[in-house]
Design an enzyme around this catalytic site. Sequence first.
Site, short mmCIF file in Angstrom:
data_model
loop_
_atom_site.label_atom_id
_atom_site.label_comp_id
_atom_site.label_asym_id
_atom_site.label_seq_id
_atom_site.Cartn_x
_atom_site.Cartn_y
_atom_site.Cartn_z
N HIS A 3 1.71 -4.01 8.97
CA HIS A 3 0.44 -4.52 9.49
C HIS A 3 0.73 -5.96 9.90
CE1 HIS A 3 -0.98 -1.63 6.36
NE2 HIS A 3 -1.99 -1.41 7.17
N HIS A 13 -3.47 11.70 1.98
CA HIS A 13 -4.72 11.84 2.72
C HIS A 13 -5.05 13.32 2.92
CE1 HIS A 13 -4.14 7.60 4.71
NE2 HIS A 13 -4.08 7.58 3.39
N GLU A 67 -4.13 8.04 12.02
CA GLU A 67 -3.75 8.52 10.69
C GLU A 67 -5.00 9.02 9.98
OE1 GLU A 67 -1.26 5.75 8.45
OE2 GLU A 67 -2.21 6.44 6.62
N ASP A 83 4.77 5.24 2.68
CA ASP A 83 3.52 4.54 2.40
C ASP A 83 3.24 4.77 0.91
OD1 ASP A 83 1.15 3.25 2.42
OD2 ASP A 83 0.22 4.44 4.00
N ASP A 133 0.62 -8.28 6.98
CA ASP A 133 1.71 -8.18 5.98
C ASP A 133 2.82 -9.15 6.35
OD1 ASP A 133 0.38 -5.82 5.20
OD2 ASP A 133 1.75 -4.56 6.37
N ASP A 152 -0.97 6.84 -3.63
CA ASP A 152 0.23 6.38 -2.90
C ASP A 152 1.48 6.37 -3.77
OD1 ASP A 152 -1.11 6.02 -0.50
OD2 ASP A 152 -1.39 3.87 -0.75
C1 XLS Z 1 -4.31 3.70 3.73
C2 XLS Z 1 -3.37 3.97 4.80
C3 XLS Z 1 -2.66 2.74 5.35
C4 XLS Z 1 -2.06 3.04 6.70
C5 XLS Z 1 -1.72 1.83 7.49
O1 XLS Z 1 -4.74 4.59 3.03
O2 XLS Z 1 -2.45 4.92 4.36
O3 XLS Z 1 -1.72 2.27 4.46
O4 XLS Z 1 -0.95 3.84 6.57
O5 XLS Z 1 -2.82 1.07 7.78
NI NI Z 2 -0.74 5.51 5.40
NI NI Z 3 -3.07 6.02 2.44
#
Ligand code: XLS
Ligand code: NI
Ligand code: NI
Length: 440
Positions: free
Chosen positions: A100, A270, A231, A338, A103, A308
Amino acid sequence: MSEYFKNISKIKYEGRNSTEPLAFKYYDPDQLIGGKTMKEHLKFALSWWHTMGGDGTDMFGVGTADKTWGESDPAARSKAKVDAAFEIMDKLSIEYFCFHDRDLSPEYGSLAETNEKLDEVTDYIAEKQKETGIKCLWGTAKCFDHPRYMHGAGTSPSADVFAFTAAQIKKAIEATVKLGGNGYVFWGGREGYETLLNTDMGLELDNMARLMHMAVEYGRSIGFKGDFYIEPKPKEPTKHQYDFDTATVLGFLRKYGLEKDFRMNIEANHATLAQHTFQHELRVARVNGVFGSIDANQGDPLLGWDTDQFPTNIYDAALCMYEVLKAGGFTNGGLNFDAKARRGSFTQEDIFFSYIAGMDTFALGLRIAQKMIDDGRIDKFIADRYSSWNTGIGKDIIDGKAGFAELEKYALSKGEVTSSLSSGRQEMLEAYINNIMFSI
Ligand code: XLS
Ligand code: NI
Ligand code: NI
């Protein structure tokens, strides 16, 4: 430039019988699998946010891991992060990273100053890329943490916030192009709602599409040839995220004419939050021609949020890589971790143990997936199961030669058709997979 991980040397492949924790047991980058090396297949990427910035802070407590990289000044820290990131990638043989904008470099007093400072960091990264050959998989903009984004960014009720979002994304695309990124991700941060009582859903979705069209138009105008990704995620941070799952996003892309430029970046955690399997999301993307990239991680079945975790579930990784191979492999995409070490895994070594665990899991997954394909029993079973579509009435339907009138005539002449069915053999197929997995 100082070395950050003095006690860790380059991680080597030592094979399955090694008991050295700081060694790969399955990931052998140059080993050929189905005609391509493992590293070409897997295209592993480091996530800048979790690895370089995530210190274990959660709702109940402060950070446990030191991610200051020895610097208290924000600009010096951003630069130190770059050095540390390139050391990690080199030591783990990871060839890509994802980021990002924030980051890489935080927000300063004004957008102009923030942009200027970001330029300094991306200049520095570009130099390191030249020296090392390390590449950018994708970039994105952090349009969700600052208070200005409390009601969303592209879907904010405030046109001023929309304008600020556009400015931030413009710069993030420029940074991605400068670093040679092959992808630009939209993860819908706070693009969703908490209650419909205060929400104009139609306008919010139209505006999100407007923002994406602007991003495509601008990105292409400055030479971005890669893929834009959405995403999908069903919830968190908002109660209902607009990009709920792959099928929902597909409907959105097609409605707004964005399907040519966008593909999916599928994240395992997700998928499960949306009550789907990881494989389901990948399959929906694959059969609709929008498979793009992967955020590799895993959730915990007993927790209902985006934990995550580094992926260690071989079964899921195998079925994921099966979909990737069937999709023809990655083009612009790759496997971005991620993922973050647990809050209690706070030492420097834990960064390496985590990535080794994830990379070995996907190396095994790849090997099993290739073996599933070479073995052929599953593909053959599926082909046989649908063989009635290759000849006779099935072929006529596919060729458009039979409509309702012809089919009624056929059904009347045929009588009861239950006997045309055969067993789905789920248990037999699951046993095939176990057999393939454990004879690897
Ligand atoms: C959050 C997302 C984020 C994306 C990037 O849940 O996974 O990390 O991958 O913005
Ligand atoms: Ni992600
Ligand atoms: Ni995520």
